[in-house]
Design a protein around this motif. Structure first.
Motif, PDB file in Angstrom:
ATOM      1  N   ALA A 178      -7.606  11.283   0.535  1.00 36.95           N
ATOM      2  CA  ALA A 178      -7.875   9.996  -0.111  1.00 36.95           C
ATOM      3  C   ALA A 178      -6.699   9.038   0.070  1.00 36.95           C
ATOM      4  N   ILE A 179      -5.490   9.556  -0.048  1.00 38.00           N
ATOM      5  CA  ILE A 179      -4.294   8.725   0.154  1.00 38.00           C
ATOM      6  C   ILE A 179      -4.254   8.196   1.588  1.00 38.00           C
TER       7      ILE A 179
ATOM      8  N   ARG B 223      -6.713   7.695   3.640  1.00 35.06           N
ATOM      9  CA  ARG B 223      -7.726   6.663   3.883  1.00 35.06           C
ATOM     10  C   ARG B 223      -7.208   5.297   3.468  1.00 35.06           C
ATOM     11  N   GLN B 224      -6.397   5.275   2.436  1.00 35.63           N
ATOM     12  CA  GLN B 224      -5.821   4.018   1.953  1.00 35.63           C
ATOM     13  C   GLN B 224      -4.583   3.622   2.751  1.00 35.63           C
ATOM     14  N   ASP B 225      -3.774   4.630   3.124  1.00 38.20           N
ATOM     15  CA  ASP B 225      -2.502   4.375   3.823  1.00 38.20           C
ATOM     16  C   ASP B 225      -2.306   5.437   4.906  1.00 38.20           C
TER      17      ASP B 225
ATOM     18  N   CYS C 109       1.175   7.314   5.718  1.00 39.43           N
ATOM     19  CA  CYS C 109       1.908   8.126   4.742  1.00 39.43           C
ATOM     20  C   CYS C 109       2.194   9.517   5.322  1.00 39.43           C
TER      21      CYS C 109
ATOM     22  N   PRO D 250       0.820  -1.225   0.000  1.00 43.21           N
ATOM     23  CA  PRO D 250       0.000   0.000   0.000  1.00 43.21           C
ATOM     24  C   PRO D 250       0.846   1.265   0.000  1.00 43.21           C
ATOM     25  N   GLN D 251       2.020   1.211   0.642  1.00 41.72           N
ATOM     26  CA  GLN D 251       2.895   2.384   0.684  1.00 41.72           C
ATOM     27  C   GLN D 251       3.392   2.763  -0.701  1.00 41.72           C
TER      28      GLN D 251
ATOM     29  N   GLU E 232       1.670   2.375  -3.540  1.00 42.64           N
ATOM     30  CA  GLU E 232       0.562   3.035  -4.213  1.00 42.64           C
ATOM     31  C   GLU E 232       0.352   4.446  -3.677  1.00 42.64           C
ATOM     32  N   SER E 233       0.486   4.628  -2.371  1.00 41.95           N
ATOM     33  CA  SER E 233       0.288   5.966  -1.796  1.00 41.95           C
ATOM     34  C   SER E 233       1.327   6.941  -2.328  1.00 41.95           C
TER      35      SER E 233
END
Length: 323
Positions: free
Chosen positions: A91-92, A94-96, A99, A44-45, A47-48
């Motif tokens: 948004a980033i 929420r995923q990671d 970050c 995930p990192q 993609e962020s």
């Protein structure tokens, strides 16, 4: 911040740790990742960082379009780009949620008062600290060599600059020197903040130690800091020599000092500039703004020195600026 480069390095370093690669094997892997990073991405990192890079590219493109806008259009566009970047960072996160770079950019994009920003940055620094404690750059290596440490170092550099912006000059000097001890390579330019703080505090030994430490390698911050320092120490002859050197070496330096322009917030760190170029002079004057306000006679004194106003006007004519 070169988000794409850090995206590549994150992927390559994670692969290296997971596979126990030698230096030679890592060099080959790094070439492969540069060619096709998506092939190796997975965490995930990763993609962020890719998403943040694209968000920062859009932000930079919006800034680049400002020259064609009038004041009202500029203010609207600025608000839109800051809001858009905040939304992208949200948004980033929420995923990671880990970050740090996205948290830092989101904070800066809120365009807070320096005192409020400093409070928020100090909280972010506490959260980012563990990455520095587990640096994997090798014994005695600069933590900048471990790409996972870079977000925490960027937070510390932002704190240094915010101390300066909020007129906390002693804290700015101490925190910048602390960052230099932690990361001697100084890829984030803590020496620039330290030089300006030393000038405001009339710390000539501290300033000269910084100059010597970096081999006398000059830049707009150093030239401006020397000028401020000597002016505050009431050494007019030396200050005039420093001003002449600043004018001679720094393209448009006197113009930048006499006609400062607004600089967009750093996202998230100081942009790269050519040594002694006009862009560098603009950044140096911008970062010294609180000091220049505190030393109100400086600008009028520069204008009174023979040849300085003429030099600034000549630069303006060559560059198509008003003066």
């Amino acid at each position: 911040m070169d988000a794409r480069e850090e995206y590549v390095l994150r992927i390559a370093q994670r692969q290296r740790r997971g596979r126990g690669l030698s230096d030679a094997a890592y060099a080959e892997l790094l070439l492969a990742v540069r060619h096709d990073p998506e092939r190796f991405a997975g965490a995930p990192q990763d993609e962020s960082m890719a998403l943040l890079g694209r968000a920062l590219d859009r932000y930079a493109a919006s800034v680049g379009a400002d020259e064609s806008r009038d004041d009202e259009e500029y203010l609207r566009a600025r608000q839109v780009r800051l809001s858009t970047l905040q939304e992208a960072c949200a948004a980033i996160l929420r995923q990671d949620p880990s970050c740090v770079d996205a948290r830092l950019c989101a904070l800066i994009a809120r365009d807070l008062d320096p005192d409020d920003l400093l409070w928020q940055l100090k909280g972010l620094e506490r959260d980012a600290l563990p990455s520095l404690e587990t640096a994997d750059g090798g014994r005695g290596a600069d933590p900048w060599s471990d790409v996972l440490c870079r977000p925490a170092l960027r937070v510390k550099a932002a704190i240094c600059r915010t101390y300066l912006e909020s007129a906390r000059y002693d804290r700015a000097r101490k925190s910048a020197l602390e960052l230099l001890r932690l990361s001697p390579l100084d890829c984030l330019g803590a020496r620039h903040t330290a030089a300006l703080a030393c000038a405001r505090l009339e710390d000539e030994p501290g300033f000269e130690a910084l100059v010597a430490r970096f081999g006398g390698r000059g830049d707009a911050w150093q030239g401006l800091a020397r000028l401020i320092l000597l002016f505050k120490l009431a050494r007019p002859a030396a200050a005039r020599r420093a001003l002449a050197g600043y004018d001679r070496l720094c393209e448009g330096g006197v113009f930048a000092l006499l006609r400062p322009v607004y600089v967009e917030p750093y996202m998230p760190d100081r942009p790269a500039t050519a040594p002694y170029g006009f862009d560098e002079a603009t950044l140096a004057v911008h970062e010294a703004d609180a000091i220049i306000v505190d030393v109100p006679d400086l600008v009028s004194w520069v204008e009174s020195v023979p040849g300085m106003t003429e030099s600034a006007a000549a630069f303006a004519r060559r560059s198509g600026f008003e003066f």
